[in-house]
Design a protein around this motif. Structure first.
Motif, short mmCIF file in Angstrom:
data_model
loop_
_atom_site.label_atom_id
_atom_site.label_comp_id
_atom_site.label_asym_id
_atom_site.label_seq_id
_atom_site.Cartn_x
_atom_site.Cartn_y
_atom_site.Cartn_z
N GLY A 235 10.34 6.01 -9.00
CA GLY A 235 9.76 5.63 -10.29
C GLY A 235 8.77 4.50 -10.12
N ILE A 236 8.80 3.51 -11.02
CA ILE A 236 7.82 2.44 -10.92
C ILE A 236 8.12 1.49 -9.76
CG2 ILE A 236 7.10 2.51 -13.34
CD1 ILE A 236 8.85 0.22 -13.99
N LEU A 237 9.25 1.70 -9.07
CA LEU A 237 9.56 0.86 -7.91
C LEU A 237 9.05 1.45 -6.60
CD1 LEU A 237 13.19 -0.32 -8.76
CD2 LEU A 237 11.05 -1.58 -9.02
N THR A 238 8.44 2.63 -6.66
CA THR A 238 7.85 3.24 -5.47
C THR A 238 6.87 2.26 -4.84
OG1 THR A 238 8.09 5.38 -6.51
CG2 THR A 238 6.61 5.28 -4.61
N ASP A 239 6.98 2.06 -3.53
CA ASP A 239 6.13 1.14 -2.74
C ASP A 239 6.45 -0.34 -3.00
OD1 ASP A 239 4.67 3.30 -1.61
OD2 ASP A 239 3.46 3.42 -3.44
N GLU B 210 10.91 -2.88 7.52
CA GLU B 210 11.49 -2.82 8.88
C GLU B 210 10.80 -3.81 9.81
OE1 GLU B 210 14.22 -1.50 9.79
OE2 GLU B 210 14.60 -0.24 8.02
N ALA B 211 9.49 -3.97 9.66
CA ALA B 211 8.75 -4.90 10.52
C ALA B 211 9.23 -6.34 10.27
CB ALA B 211 7.25 -4.77 10.28
N LEU B 212 9.45 -6.67 9.00
CA LEU B 212 9.96 -8.01 8.68
C LEU B 212 11.35 -8.20 9.28
CD1 LEU B 212 8.87 -8.32 4.93
CD2 LEU B 212 8.19 -9.88 6.76
N LYS B 213 12.17 -7.18 9.15
CA LYS B 213 13.55 -7.25 9.65
C LYS B 213 13.56 -7.45 11.17
CE LYS B 213 17.93 -4.87 9.07
NZ LYS B 213 18.55 -3.61 8.63
N SER B 214 12.66 -6.75 11.84
CA SER B 214 12.63 -6.88 13.31
C SER B 214 12.14 -8.28 13.70
CB SER B 214 11.75 -5.80 13.92
OG SER B 214 10.40 -6.07 13.63
N GLN B 215 11.50 -8.98 12.75
CA GLN B 215 11.12 -10.38 13.03
C GLN B 215 12.12 -11.36 12.43
OE1 GLN B 215 6.84 -11.23 12.49
NE2 GLN B 215 6.55 -9.01 12.38
N GLY B 216 13.29 -10.85 12.06
CA GLY B 216 14.37 -11.73 11.64
C GLY B 216 14.39 -12.08 10.17
N ILE B 217 13.69 -11.30 9.34
CA ILE B 217 13.63 -11.63 7.90
C ILE B 217 14.12 -10.45 7.07
CG2 ILE B 217 12.13 -12.33 5.99
CD1 ILE B 217 10.28 -13.53 8.23
N LEU B 218 15.17 -10.68 6.32
CA LEU B 218 15.76 -9.61 5.49
C LEU B 218 15.35 -9.77 4.04
CD1 LEU B 218 17.73 -7.16 5.37
CD2 LEU B 218 19.54 -8.81 4.82
N ILE B 219 14.62 -8.78 3.51
CA ILE B 219 14.33 -8.75 2.08
C ILE B 219 14.92 -7.45 1.52
CG2 ILE B 219 12.31 -10.24 2.33
CD1 ILE B 219 10.57 -7.72 1.81
N LYS B 220 14.48 -6.98 0.38
CA LYS B 220 15.06 -5.76 -0.18
C LYS B 220 13.97 -4.70 -0.38
CE LYS B 220 18.34 -3.49 -2.60
NZ LYS B 220 19.65 -3.07 -2.07
N PRO C 189 0.83 -1.21 0.00
CA PRO C 189 0.00 0.00 0.00
C PRO C 189 0.87 1.26 0.00
CG PRO C 189 -0.80 -1.57 1.64
CD PRO C 189 0.49 -2.12 1.11
N VAL C 190 0.34 2.34 -0.52
CA VAL C 190 1.10 3.59 -0.69
C VAL C 190 1.79 4.01 0.61
CG1 VAL C 190 0.89 6.07 -1.23
CG2 VAL C 190 -0.43 4.38 -2.53
N GLY C 191 3.08 4.23 0.50
CA GLY C 191 3.85 4.74 1.64
C GLY C 191 4.21 3.70 2.69
N GLN C 192 3.89 2.41 2.46
CA GLN C 192 4.08 1.40 3.51
C GLN C 192 5.31 0.49 3.31
OE1 GLN C 192 2.07 1.35 6.28
NE2 GLN C 192 1.29 3.21 5.33
N ALA C 193 6.02 0.63 2.20
CA ALA C 193 7.10 -0.31 1.90
C ALA C 193 8.17 -0.31 3.00
CB ALA C 193 7.73 0.01 0.55
N GLY C 194 8.57 0.90 3.42
CA GLY C 194 9.62 1.01 4.45
C GLY C 194 9.17 0.40 5.77
N VAL C 195 7.91 0.65 6.13
CA VAL C 195 7.37 0.13 7.40
C VAL C 195 7.34 -1.40 7.37
CG1 VAL C 195 5.30 0.10 8.87
CG2 VAL C 195 5.93 2.20 7.63
#
Ligand SMILES: *Cc1c(COP(=O)(O)O)cnc(C)c1O
Length: 362
Positions: free
Chosen positions: A331-335, A314-324, A305-311
């Motif tokens: 550009g078209i990679l926003t979100d 980070e939430a995944l990372k704090s649960q031990g899962i690293l993605i990109k 959802p718009v504006g939620q990618a960073g959140v």
């Protein structure tokens, strides 16, 4: 430190670059870098260790890596009239290719695509151009590309097939049109060939300006650093002049040669990854407000959802899962986020964690 010294000795293009940062992954489930999650069975590992023990490490490696070249030629069905150049990862081949071009040459690639094309081109002071992919389909914008080709006359064009980070195969017909329109070289980067079931290797004989590049990294040997590029022998001959004589070390030569003779093992692993890819894609698309795009590679791009990618990242990372997190690229990679297909159990943990996170966002 005297900044004046720095400013006078280094090219302005180098000063303007930033260091390519790799995320720290200690103690995390690592789904960020398109690695194959599977190791080798114990008996194969033991056979490999015996070869390692006998490696004459006091001697320089075979500068031409003849045994490995023959194995690569056979394993990848490289036509006999094509030459092959090996690199310390395909990253090094990108560097060798671009170092060979005339000063200020234009280098063209679609956007978004593999970041090293741009990074290396800029470091060498080349004129890097890109044409945006079409939104949603991530297809080549053929008319924009042909326009840029006619105006800028690129010495070299990179097309990642499948593309990173969008995971799709561009239309074969569109690529053929680009190859025919290009005044210079066209490099088809097939880093994800093990998961794609598509290739331009069988087109090498048809086009004198076509080069096909592959790597063993995504196949399951990312730690080795070995890539290769195949094409017209007279082109490969020029590139070989720039290659440092011992760029492929002895341990890599022996290991890759051994590993590629166990192609069936890697094929089984790739098949498992492709089955899990289908599962993860389906599960992602069941999640509320997540849109996952089809993939011909070992990773999946998905939109949050718009504006939620960073959140979410980070939430995944704090649960031990690293993605990109690709959203900062804009550009078209926003979100957008990108997840590599891991072991089945790792994928399940990722989906479980993401399910909870997206539910909590409502
Ligand atoms: C990962 C990747 C590479 C880099 O491969 P190495 O052989 O590990 O340097 C090249 N091209 C694309 C498109 C990639 O995604």
């Amino acid at each position: 430190m005297n900044t004046n010294l720095i400013n006078t000795v280094f090219r302005k293009e180098v000063l303007a670059l930033s260091v390519y940062k790799v995320a720290e992954a200690k103690n995390l489930i690592k789904l960020d870098a398109m690695e194959n999650p599977y190791r080798w069975p114990e008996d194969i590992k033991q056979d490999w260790l015996k070869l390692m023990a006998d490696c004459p490490i006091n001697r320089y490696p075979d500068s031409e890596a003849k045994a490995l070249l023959a194995t690569i030629r056979r394993g990848n069905q490289i036509p006999s009239q094509s030459g092959i150049l090996l690199g310390n990862g395909s990253d090094e081949i990108i560097q060798i290719l671009l170092m060979a071009l005339p000063e200020k040459s234009c280098v063209l690639a679609p956007s978004p695509s593999f970041v090293m094309y741009r990074q290396v081109a800029l470091s060498l002071g080349l004129n890097y151009q890109n044409t945006p992919l079409l939104a949603d389909s991530f297809e080549l914008d053929l008319s924009a590309m042909i326009n840029t080709i006619q105006q800028k006359k690129p010495a070299l064009i990179f097309l990642a097939y499948p593309n990173n980070p969008t995971a799709n195969l561009f239309s074969e017909q569109a690529i053929n049109t680009v190859i025919d329109a290009a005044p210079g070289l066209v490099v088809i980067d097939e880093a994800y060939a093990p998961f794609a079931n598509a290739s331009f290797i069988n087109k090498l004989a048809e086009h004198s300006n076509l080069l096909v590049m592959r790597t063993v990294s995504k196949l399951g040997l990312a730690g080795l650093r070995l890539g290769f590029i195949a094409g017209n022998k007279t082109i490969i001959e020029q590139l070989n002049k720039i290659r440092l004589p011992y760029n492929i070390n002895s341990l890599t030569q022996i290991t890759a040669d051994f590993a590629l003779k166990h192609q069936d093992l890697f094929e089984q692993q790739a098949q498992q990854i492709c089955r899990d890819r289908a599962l993860v894609l389906e599960q992602l698309n069941k999640l509320l407000n997540i849109r996952a795009y089809p993939s011909s590679a070992n990773f999946i791009l998905f939109k949050t959802p718009v504006g939620q990618a960073g959140v979410i990242f980070e939430a995944l990372k704090s649960q031990g899962i690293l993605i990109k997190n690709l959203s900062p690229q804009g550009g078209i990679l926003t979100d957008c986020l990108r997840v590599t297909i891991g072991e089945t159990a790792e994928n399940e943990k990722f989906i479980q964690a993401l399910t909870k996170i997206t539910e909590s966002l409502k």
